[in-house]
Scaffold this motif. Sequence first.
Motif, PDB file in Angstrom:
ATOM      1  N   ARG A  34       0.840  -1.207   0.000  1.00 19.46           N
ATOM      2  CA  ARG A  34       0.000   0.000   0.000  1.00 19.46           C
ATOM      3  C   ARG A  34       0.872   1.252   0.000  1.00 19.46           C
ATOM      4  N   GLU A  35       1.956   1.204   0.764  1.00 18.74           N
ATOM      5  CA  GLU A  35       2.858   2.365   0.798  1.00 18.74           C
ATOM      6  C   GLU A  35       3.434   2.647  -0.588  1.00 18.74           C
ATOM      7  N   GLU A  36       3.868   1.563  -1.251  1.00 23.25           N
ATOM      8  CA  GLU A  36       4.520   1.743  -2.559  1.00 23.25           C
ATOM      9  C   GLU A  36       3.546   2.116  -3.659  1.00 23.25           C
ATOM     10  N   LYS A  37       2.386   1.394  -3.672  1.00 26.49           N
ATOM     11  CA  LYS A  37       1.486   1.557  -4.814  1.00 26.49           C
ATOM     12  C   LYS A  37       0.501   2.705  -4.654  1.00 26.49           C
ATOM     13  N   ILE A  38       0.158   3.045  -3.433  1.00 22.68           N
ATOM     14  CA  ILE A  38      -0.898   4.047  -3.263  1.00 22.68           C
ATOM     15  C   ILE A  38      -0.390   5.295  -2.546  1.00 22.68           C
ATOM     16  N   ILE A  39       0.221   5.080  -1.370  1.00 17.58           N
ATOM     17  CA  ILE A  39       0.574   6.244  -0.557  1.00 17.58           C
ATOM     18  C   ILE A  39       1.669   7.079  -1.223  1.00 17.58           C
ATOM     19  N   LEU A  40       2.732   6.432  -1.648  1.00 19.70           N
ATOM     20  CA  LEU A  40       3.852   7.198  -2.210  1.00 19.70           C
ATOM     21  C   LEU A  40       3.467   7.977  -3.477  1.00 19.70           C
ATOM     22  N   PRO A  41       2.761   7.353  -4.445  1.00 20.24           N
ATOM     23  CA  PRO A  41       2.348   8.154  -5.608  1.00 20.24           C
ATOM     24  C   PRO A  41       1.462   9.346  -5.234  1.00 20.24           C
ATOM     25  N   LYS A  42       0.551   9.143  -4.292  1.00 20.92           N
ATOM     26  CA  LYS A  42      -0.307  10.253  -3.864  1.00 20.92           C
ATOM     27  C   LYS A  42       0.526  11.333  -3.190  1.00 20.92           C
ATOM     28  N   LEU A  43       1.459  10.894  -2.381  1.00 21.26           N
ATOM     29  CA  LEU A  43       2.314  11.835  -1.649  1.00 21.26           C
ATOM     30  C   LEU A  43       3.135  12.692  -2.619  1.00 21.26           C
ATOM     31  N   LYS A  44       3.723  12.030  -3.611  1.00 21.55           N
ATOM     32  CA  LYS A  44       4.546  12.767  -4.587  1.00 21.55           C
ATOM     33  C   LYS A  44       3.706  13.826  -5.315  1.00 21.55           C
ATOM     34  N   ALA A  45       2.494  13.430  -5.702  1.00 13.42           N
ATOM     35  CA  ALA A  45       1.614  14.374  -6.405  1.00 13.42           C
ATOM     36  C   ALA A  45       1.220  15.534  -5.495  1.00 13.42           C
ATOM     37  N   GLN A  46       0.954  15.205  -4.224  1.00 11.68           N
ATOM     38  CA  GLN A  46       0.569  16.248  -3.261  1.00 11.68           C
ATOM     39  C   GLN A  46       1.733  17.228  -3.043  1.00 11.68           C
ATOM     40  N   LEU A  47       2.950  16.703  -2.969  1.00 15.83           N
ATOM     41  CA  LEU A  47       4.126  17.562  -2.746  1.00 15.83           C
ATOM     42  C   LEU A  47       4.354  18.483  -3.946  1.00 15.83           C
ATOM     43  N   LYS A  48       4.247  17.915  -5.135  1.00 15.46           N
ATOM     44  CA  LYS A  48       4.453  18.699  -6.356  1.00 15.46           C
ATOM     45  C   LYS A  48       3.401  19.813  -6.419  1.00 15.46           C
ATOM     46  N   TYR A  49       2.173  19.433  -6.145  1.00 18.70           N
ATOM     47  CA  TYR A  49       1.078  20.410  -6.185  1.00 18.70           C
ATOM     48  C   TYR A  49       1.331  21.540  -5.178  1.00 18.70           C
ATOM     49  N   ALA A  50       1.721  21.167  -3.965  1.00 12.98           N
ATOM     50  CA  ALA A  50       1.929  22.173  -2.914  1.00 12.98           C
ATOM     51  C   ALA A  50       3.067  23.123  -3.304  1.00 12.98           C
ATOM     52  N   TYR A  51       4.127  22.561  -3.845  1.00 12.21           N
ATOM     53  CA  TYR A  51       5.284  23.386  -4.215  1.00 12.21           C
ATOM     54  C   TYR A  51       4.916  24.387  -5.313  1.00 12.21           C
ATOM     55  N   GLU A  52       4.072  23.928  -6.244  1.00 11.15           N
ATOM     56  CA  GLU A  52       3.715  24.786  -7.383  1.00 11.15           C
ATOM     57  C   GLU A  52       2.615  25.791  -7.055  1.00 11.15           C
ATOM     58  N   ASN A  53       1.787  25.473  -6.070  1.00  8.12           N
ATOM     59  CA  ASN A  53       0.618  26.327  -5.824  1.00  8.12           C
ATOM     60  C   ASN A  53       0.598  27.039  -4.478  1.00  8.12           C
ATOM     61  N   SER A  54       1.497  26.680  -3.596  1.00  7.16           N
ATOM     62  CA  SER A  54       1.477  27.286  -2.262  1.00  7.16           C
ATOM     63  C   SER A  54       2.765  28.082  -2.030  1.00  7.16           C
ATOM     64  N   PRO A  55       2.692  29.414  -2.043  1.00  6.05           N
ATOM     65  CA  PRO A  55       3.887  30.216  -1.731  1.00  6.05           C
ATOM     66  C   PRO A  55       4.464  29.844  -0.355  1.00  6.05           C
ATOM     67  N   PHE A  56       3.586  29.397   0.542  1.00  3.33           N
ATOM     68  CA  PHE A  56       4.004  29.012   1.892  1.00  3.33           C
ATOM     69  C   PHE A  56       5.029  27.872   1.836  1.00  3.33           C
ATOM     70  N   TYR A  57       4.685  26.800   1.101  1.00  2.00           N
ATOM     71  CA  TYR A  57       5.617  25.665   1.035  1.00  2.00           C
ATOM     72  C   TYR A  57       6.817  25.961   0.152  1.00  2.00           C
ATOM     73  N   LYS A  58       6.601  26.734  -0.921  1.00  2.00           N
ATOM     74  CA  LYS A  58       7.740  27.036  -1.811  1.00  2.00           C
ATOM     75  C   LYS A  58       8.841  27.711  -0.999  1.00  2.00           C
ATOM     76  N   LYS A  59       8.429  28.712  -0.223  1.00  2.00           N
ATOM     77  CA  LYS A  59       9.388  29.469   0.587  1.00  2.00           C
ATOM     78  C   LYS A  59      10.050  28.570   1.625  1.00  2.00           C
ATOM     79  N   LYS A  60       9.233  27.781   2.285  1.00  2.00           N
ATOM     80  CA  LYS A  60       9.714  26.930   3.371  1.00  2.00           C
ATOM     81  C   LYS A  60      10.698  25.856   2.857  1.00  2.00           C
TER      82      LYS A  60
END
Length: 467
Positions: A34-60
């Motif tokens: 579950r970690e490999e097939k579901i959690i990690l892909p979702k996590l990567k997408a969430q991180l990419k999204y946050a970096y591109e759309n949240s000035p808060f995370y980009k700065k941090k």
Amino acid sequence: MSTQWPLEYDPKYLPSPDSPYWNEKVETMDPQEREEKIILPKLKAQLKYAYENSPFYKKKWDAAGIKPEHIRSLEDFEQIPFVTKDEIRQDQMEYPPFGSNLCIPKEQIARVQGTSGTTGKPTAFGISKGDMMRIAEAHARIMWGFGMRPHDLVFIASFFSLYWGSWGALLGCERLGAGSFPFGAGVPGQSDRALKWMKEIKPTIFYGTPSYSLYLAEKAKAKGIDPRKDFNFRILFFSGEPGAGVPSTKKRIEEAYGGICIDSGSTAEMSPWMSNCECEYRTGMHLWQDIVYAELVDVETKKRLPYGKEGATVYTHLERTSQPMIRFWSGDISQWTDEPCPCGRTYPRLPKGIYGRADDMFVIRGENVYPSAIEDVIRSIEGMGDEFRIIITREKTMDELIVQAEPAPGVDKALVPQLKQKLEAELRAKGLRTIVEMLEPGTLERTEFKARRVIDKRQLYDEIIKK
Ligand SMILES: [Zn+2]
């Protein structure tokens, strides 16, 4: 599992009514798979999204020298710096009202919510339309897990203004197809009306805070209503306070109503994703890791802990497009395990619930004390009432802990000194030297929401001394 992100769920999907699972495959999968097939892909997408759309995370993350593509495993993920409550509040003050982590244009906000502000400045939440659907899906799935079905009628007995918990429960009921009675709380005379409606309409599931359910049961009994016979609750589920995970409180609720008591909830910043929740076996809250990824971290070293250990909970949204929290440091203390649960789900669990709420903790004579530990002792003593207060004072620079309690209604007055002695002795056995004051039944204030049971008077003492 689709690789699409943000996730879109089929709003018409329902499992077969006799399936114990909403999504059997995901819920019972080998955890590593579950970690490999579901959690990690979702996590990567969430991180990419946050970096591109949240000035808060980009700065941090820029300041920490981290880019989302650096995170290739859940071990790598530990490099991401924590986010704290204070940081969110500070950011919202600098960039009012939603902070620099909103991630969506204001026009796309479907719902504004906020914290009740019981511990400091309220936090504002702006939720996207897509997130509303994902919240409903997550709630429905988890509520299915503790036994809610479309034929149920859910009585929601908590505030409907700023308190997210009530709305999350309602969204989930509607998605699952259960009936709901969004009754609310907090209006004068409403508790009396709640009793009347619960008796007449006979809802099958109750939602509120543990404190309020005990108060309603006490009030019912005083009116000659027996909650076991006159109401019809088979499940009572709770969030907002640790009580439903405190063994003696759970027992009292189940004995009072005759239904099962389910603990749920994490912390306001993560809500209303109800991603910590017990199943019908009540073995402690499951961490529904593919909805919100939870870690247990050592308070000192800040490193992730193996199962069996005690530490602070850290949460990461995996499917949130508005104000995602990534490695949110709640400060709450718990213990986690991966021991199997009879329900067959392979999620880790918090077998003792969240017994150390960061917001509730106080320090006395250098020791950290959580009110839930005192609650467990009081409510395990037969003849003791449900309500209590903790008062901390300072006498000649020494901290003094006073616990006020009441005998249960109808207890013989002659037995009160024994109750007092028993409580003092049991608290002492836990390393707490206290003065117990027994009050008349009904003296202590009852609450319809989260109880504030700790009164710290030490500051007052210090101010007097300074003069
Ligand atoms: Zn389970």
